[in-house]
Design an enzyme around this catalytic site. Structure first.
Site, PDB file in Angstrom:
ATOM      1  N   ARG A  11       0.837  -1.215   0.000  1.00 19.35           N
ATOM      2  CA  ARG A  11       0.000   0.000   0.000  1.00 19.35           C
ATOM      3  C   ARG A  11       0.868   1.261   0.000  1.00 19.35           C
ATOM      4  NH1 ARG A  11      -3.087  -3.816   2.656  1.00 19.35           N
ATOM      5  NH2 ARG A  11      -1.501  -3.899   4.265  1.00 19.35           N
ATOM      6  N   MET A  12       1.883   1.298   0.876  1.00 18.04           N
ATOM      7  CA  MET A  12       2.738   2.479   0.922  1.00 18.04           C
ATOM      8  C   MET A  12       3.632   2.563  -0.314  1.00 18.04           C
ATOM      9  SD  MET A  12       2.296   4.687   3.261  1.00 18.04           S
ATOM     10  CE  MET A  12       3.838   5.592   3.314  1.00 18.04           C
ATOM     11  N   LYS A  31      11.768  -3.972  -4.948  1.00 17.84           N
ATOM     12  CA  LYS A  31      11.904  -5.281  -4.295  1.00 17.84           C
ATOM     13  C   LYS A  31      10.652  -5.536  -3.454  1.00 17.84           C
ATOM     14  CE  LYS A  31      15.207  -7.528  -1.092  1.00 17.84           C
ATOM     15  NZ  LYS A  31      15.240  -8.862  -1.677  1.00 17.84           N
ATOM     16  N   GLY A  71      10.534   3.566   6.856  1.00 11.59           N
ATOM     17  CA  GLY A  71       9.333   3.809   7.666  1.00 11.59           C
ATOM     18  C   GLY A  71       8.716   2.523   8.170  1.00 11.59           C
ATOM     19  N   THR A  72       9.352   1.397   7.854  1.00 10.94           N
ATOM     20  CA  THR A  72       8.830   0.100   8.281  1.00 10.94           C
ATOM     21  C   THR A  72       8.719   0.042   9.808  1.00 10.94           C
ATOM     22  OG1 THR A  72       9.783  -0.941   6.341  1.00 10.94           O
ATOM     23  CG2 THR A  72       9.337  -2.398   8.221  1.00 10.94           C
ATOM     24  N   PHE A  96       8.813   6.077  12.579  1.00 10.23           N
ATOM     25  CA  PHE A  96       7.612   5.233  12.545  1.00 10.23           C
ATOM     26  C   PHE A  96       6.422   6.049  12.060  1.00 10.23           C
ATOM     27  CE2 PHE A  96       9.449   2.261  16.006  1.00 10.23           C
ATOM     28  CZ  PHE A  96      10.016   1.449  15.041  1.00 10.23           C
ATOM     29  N   HIS A 128      -6.214   1.455  13.047  1.00  9.39           N
ATOM     30  CA  HIS A 128      -5.716   1.314  11.666  1.00  9.39           C
ATOM     31  C   HIS A 128      -6.585   0.337  10.886  1.00  9.39           C
ATOM     32  CE1 HIS A 128      -2.047   3.091  13.372  1.00  9.39           C
ATOM     33  NE2 HIS A 128      -1.760   3.453  12.131  1.00  9.39           N
ATOM     34  N   HIS A 129      -6.361   0.322   9.575  1.00 10.63           N
ATOM     35  CA  HIS A 129      -7.074  -0.577   8.655  1.00 10.63           C
ATOM     36  C   HIS A 129      -6.895  -2.052   9.039  1.00 10.63           C
ATOM     37  CE1 HIS A 129      -3.110  -1.361   6.769  1.00 10.63           C
ATOM     38  NE2 HIS A 129      -2.882  -0.097   7.078  1.00 10.63           N
ATOM     39  N   LYS A 132      -3.469  -4.152   8.596  1.00 12.13           N
ATOM     40  CA  LYS A 132      -2.203  -3.851   9.293  1.00 12.13           C
ATOM     41  C   LYS A 132      -1.795  -5.052  10.148  1.00 12.13           C
ATOM     42  CE  LYS A 132       0.124  -0.397  12.167  1.00 12.13           C
ATOM     43  NZ  LYS A 132       1.345  -0.402  11.363  1.00 12.13           N
TER      44      LYS A 132
HETATM   45  N1  NDP Z   1       6.490   5.363   8.995  1.00  9.97           N
HETATM   46  C1  NDP Z   1       5.314   5.702   8.430  1.00  9.97           C
HETATM   47  O1  NDP Z   1       4.966   6.892   8.282  1.00  9.97           O
HETATM   48  C2  NDP Z   1       4.426   4.613   7.943  1.00  9.97           C
HETATM   49  C3  NDP Z   1       4.806   3.323   8.105  1.00  9.97           C
HETATM   50  N2  NDP Z   1       4.053   2.314   7.585  1.00  9.97           N
HETATM   51  C4  NDP Z   1       4.645   0.984   7.692  1.00  9.97           C
HETATM   52  O2  NDP Z   1       5.105   0.634   6.390  1.00  9.97           O
HETATM   53  C5  NDP Z   1       5.078  -0.770   6.247  1.00  9.97           C
HETATM   54  C6  NDP Z   1       4.328  -1.149   4.985  1.00  9.97           C
HETATM   55  O3  NDP Z   1       2.958  -0.835   5.126  1.00  9.97           O
HETATM   56  P1  NDP Z   1       1.921  -1.247   3.981  1.00  9.97           P
HETATM   57  O4  NDP Z   1       2.407  -0.743   2.666  1.00  9.97           O
HETATM   58  O5  NDP Z   1       0.577  -0.889   4.455  1.00  9.97           O
HETATM   59  O6  NDP Z   1       2.088  -2.847   4.023  1.00  9.97           O
HETATM   60  P2  NDP Z   1       1.779  -3.904   2.867  1.00  9.97           P
HETATM   61  O7  NDP Z   1       1.548  -5.206   3.555  1.00  9.97           O
HETATM   62  O8  NDP Z   1       0.750  -3.368   1.940  1.00  9.97           O
HETATM   63  O9  NDP Z   1       3.162  -3.988   2.033  1.00  9.97           O
HETATM   64  C7  NDP Z   1       4.286  -4.641   2.513  1.00  9.97           C
HETATM   65  C8  NDP Z   1       5.277  -4.750   1.386  1.00  9.97           C
HETATM   66  O10 NDP Z   1       6.457  -5.403   1.896  1.00  9.97           O
HETATM   67  C9  NDP Z   1       6.776  -6.468   1.020  1.00  9.97           C
HETATM   68  N3  NDP Z   1       7.467  -7.553   1.739  1.00  9.97           N
HETATM   69  C10 NDP Z   1       6.971  -8.368   2.690  1.00  9.97           C
HETATM   70  N4  NDP Z   1       7.896  -9.257   3.105  1.00  9.97           N
HETATM   71  C11 NDP Z   1       8.996  -8.998   2.362  1.00  9.97           C
HETATM   72  C12 NDP Z   1      10.290  -9.566   2.288  1.00  9.97           C
HETATM   73  N5  NDP Z   1      10.636 -10.591   3.087  1.00  9.97           N
HETATM   74  N6  NDP Z   1      11.194  -9.042   1.415  1.00  9.97           N
HETATM   75  C13 NDP Z   1      10.841  -7.977   0.631  1.00  9.97           C
HETATM   76  N7  NDP Z   1       9.634  -7.396   0.650  1.00  9.97           N
HETATM   77  C14 NDP Z   1       8.727  -7.900   1.501  1.00  9.97           C
HETATM   78  C15 NDP Z   1       5.438  -6.941   0.465  1.00  9.97           C
HETATM   79  O11 NDP Z   1       5.675  -7.703  -0.713  1.00  9.97           O
HETATM   80  P3  NDP Z   1       4.513  -8.666  -1.305  1.00  9.97           P
HETATM   81  O12 NDP Z   1       3.396  -7.756  -1.713  1.00  9.97           O
HETATM   82  O13 NDP Z   1       5.192  -9.350  -2.453  1.00  9.97           O
HETATM   83  O14 NDP Z   1       4.133  -9.586  -0.176  1.00  9.97           O
HETATM   84  C16 NDP Z   1       4.793  -5.596   0.201  1.00  9.97           C
HETATM   85  O15 NDP Z   1       5.294  -5.045  -0.993  1.00  9.97           O
HETATM   86  C17 NDP Z   1       4.470  -1.319   7.541  1.00  9.97           C
HETATM   87  O16 NDP Z   1       5.516  -1.669   8.411  1.00  9.97           O
HETATM   88  C18 NDP Z   1       3.701  -0.120   8.079  1.00  9.97           C
HETATM   89  O17 NDP Z   1       3.496  -0.185   9.464  1.00  9.97           O
HETATM   90  C19 NDP Z   1       2.901   2.555   6.922  1.00  9.97           C
HETATM   91  C20 NDP Z   1       2.446   3.829   6.751  1.00  9.97           C
HETATM   92  C21 NDP Z   1       3.176   4.975   7.263  1.00  9.97           C
HETATM   93  O1  LIG Z   2       0.499   0.499   8.763  1.00  9.03           O
HETATM   94  C1  LIG Z   2       0.082   1.665   8.605  1.00  9.03           C
HETATM   95  O2  LIG Z   2      -0.807   1.943   7.798  1.00  9.03           O
HETATM   96  C2  LIG Z   2       0.692   2.722   9.421  1.00  9.03           C
HETATM   97  N1  LIG Z   2       1.727   2.419  10.149  1.00  9.03           N
HETATM   98  C3  LIG Z   2       2.493   3.297  10.956  1.00  9.03           C
HETATM   99  C4  LIG Z   2       2.514   2.858  12.400  1.00  9.03           C
HETATM  100  O3  LIG Z   2       2.535   1.642  12.662  1.00  9.03           O
HETATM  101  O4  LIG Z   2       2.540   3.711  13.287  1.00  9.03           O
HETATM  102  C5  LIG Z   2       2.188   4.748  10.734  1.00  9.03           C
HETATM  103  C6  LIG Z   2       0.788   5.074  10.322  1.00  9.03           C
HETATM  104  O5  LIG Z   2      -0.029   5.250  11.437  1.00  9.03           O
HETATM  105  C7  LIG Z   2       0.200   4.119   9.312  1.00  9.03           C
END
Ligand code: NDP
Ligand SMILES: O=C(O)C1=N[C@H](C(=O)O)C[C@H](O)C1
Length: 215
Positions: A11-12, A31, A71-72, A96, A128-129, A132
Site C-alpha cells: 500500500r505504501m 523489491k 518507515g517500516t 515510525f 488502523h485498517h 495492518k
Molecule cells: N512510517 C510511516 O509513516 C508509515 C509506516 N508504515 C509501515 O510501512 C510498512 C508497509 O505498510 P503497507 O504498505 O501498508 O504494508 P503492505 O503489507 O501493503 O506492504 C508490505 C510490502 O512489503 C513487502 N514484503 C513483505 N515481506 C517482504 C520480504 N521478506 N522481502 C521484501 N519485501 C517484503 C510486500 O511484498 P509482497 O506484496 O510481495 O508480499 C509488500 O510489498 C508497515 O511496516 C507499516 O506499518 C505505513 C504507513 C506509514
Molecule cells: O500500517 C500503517 O498503515 C501505518 N503504520 C504506521 C505505524 O505503525 O505507526 C504509521 C501510520 O499510522 C500508518
C-alpha cells in the site's frame, strides 16, 4: 532522482511511487516478497515493507552503499543496532511516522508530560485498517517511549482507517486528549518525499523525520 523501493507492491510502496512520479523522480529499483528488479543503480532506497524484510534491506544497503529512508514498523532494539551500523557509512532517515501532524503531536506529548505528576493516568489508543499486521502501531510505541513510565496501549483494526492516534492524560476531574488522524496515505508520502529530496545532501548518520522537519 533515481530511487528504489523495498515493499514496492505494498500500500505504501504504491502511494510513494505515485507521488514520486508526479514529482519527476524515477523508480529504477524495486523489491518485494516476489523478488527484485534493477534497471540501474538507485541513488537511494526507500523501505516501507515488513520487519521480516529488514535483514534483506540491511544487505541491500551494505552492498550498494547508498542512503536509506525507512518507515517500516515493528523494528526492535537489535534492528536499531543494525541501522546505527549502516549509519556509520550512509545517511539513514528513520521514523515510525512521516506525517507532520504526528511529529508535532509528539512535541506536545513531551510538553504535557512536563506539567503532570504520577497522579495522572496516561493511555494511548490507535486505530488502523484491518490489513495492518503489527500491533501496537510503531507510532503508538514511539509516543509511549517519550514518557518515562509504562503506558497502556489500545489497538483497533477497523475497515480502511489510515491511522488515528490519541493520547489521553487524565486526573480526577479532567481529561486532556491529543489526537491525530490521517485522512489518506498522502499524510505519510509527502514526508517521505521531503526526506528523500534532502537525504542526498546529508552526511552519514541516523536522522529522524523530526530532524528533517526542523533543520
Ligand atoms: N512510517 C510511516 O509513516 C508509515 C509506516 N508504515 C509501515 O510501512 C510498512 C508497509 O505498510 P503497507 O504498505 O501498508 O504494508 P503492505 O503489507 O501493503 O506492504 C508490505 C510490502 O512489503 C513487502 N514484503 C513483505 N515481506 C517482504 C520480504 N521478506 N522481502 C521484501 N519485501 C517484503 C510486500 O511484498 P509482497 O506484496 O510481495 O508480499 C509488500 O510489498 C508497515 O511496516 C507499516 O506499518 C505505513 C504507513 C506509514
Ligand atoms: O500500517 C500503517 O498503515 C501505518 N503504520 C504506521 C505505524 O505503525 O505507526 C504509521 C501510520 O499510522 C500508518
Amino acid at each position: 532522482m533515481k530511487y528504489g523501493i523495498i515493499g514496492y507492491s505494498g500500500r505504501m510502496g504504491e502511494a510513494i511511487e505515485k507521488l514520486f512520479s508526479q514529482a519527476g523522480h524515477e523508480l529504477v529499483y524495486q523489491k518485494d516478497e516476489n523478488g527484485e528488479k534493477e534497471i540501474e543503480k538507485p541513488e537511494l532506497i526507500i523501505d516501507f515493507s515488513l520487519k521480516e524484510a529488514f535483514p534483506e534491506t540491511v544487505k541491500v544497503i551494505k552492498e550498494k552503499e547508498i542512503p536509506l529512508v525507512i518507515g517500516t514498523t515493528g523494528l526492535d532494539e537489535a534492528d536499531f543496532k543494525q541501522l546505527n551500523q549502516l549509519a556509520e557509512k550512509v545517511a539513514v532517515i528513520q521514523s515510525f511516522n512521516f506525517s507532520i501532524g504526528i511529529n508535532i503531536l509528539s512535541e506536545l506529548v513531551s510538553k504535557v508530560d512536563n506539567y503532570i505528576d504520577q497522579d495522572w493516568d496516561i493511555e494511548i489508543s490507535e486505530t488502523h485498517h484491518r490489513f495492518k499486521k503489527d500491533k501496537p502501531s510503531g507510532t503508538a510505541i514511539m509516543l509511549s517511549d517519550l514518557i518515562d513510565r509504562d503506558i497502556d496501549m489500545h489497538s483497533k483494526r477497523l475497515g480502511s482507517e489510515f491511522g488515528e492516534h490519541e493520547v489521553y492524560f487524565a486526573s480526577t476531574g479532567e481529561v486532556l486528549t491529543l489526537k491525530h488522524r490521517a485522512y489518506s496515505r498522502e499524510a505519510f508520502t509527502k514526508g517521505v518525499l521531503l526526506s528523500a529530496e534532502k537525504i542526498l545532501d546529508l552526511n552519514p548518520g541516523l536522522y529522524s523525520f523530526k530532524d528533517i522537519l526542523t533543520n
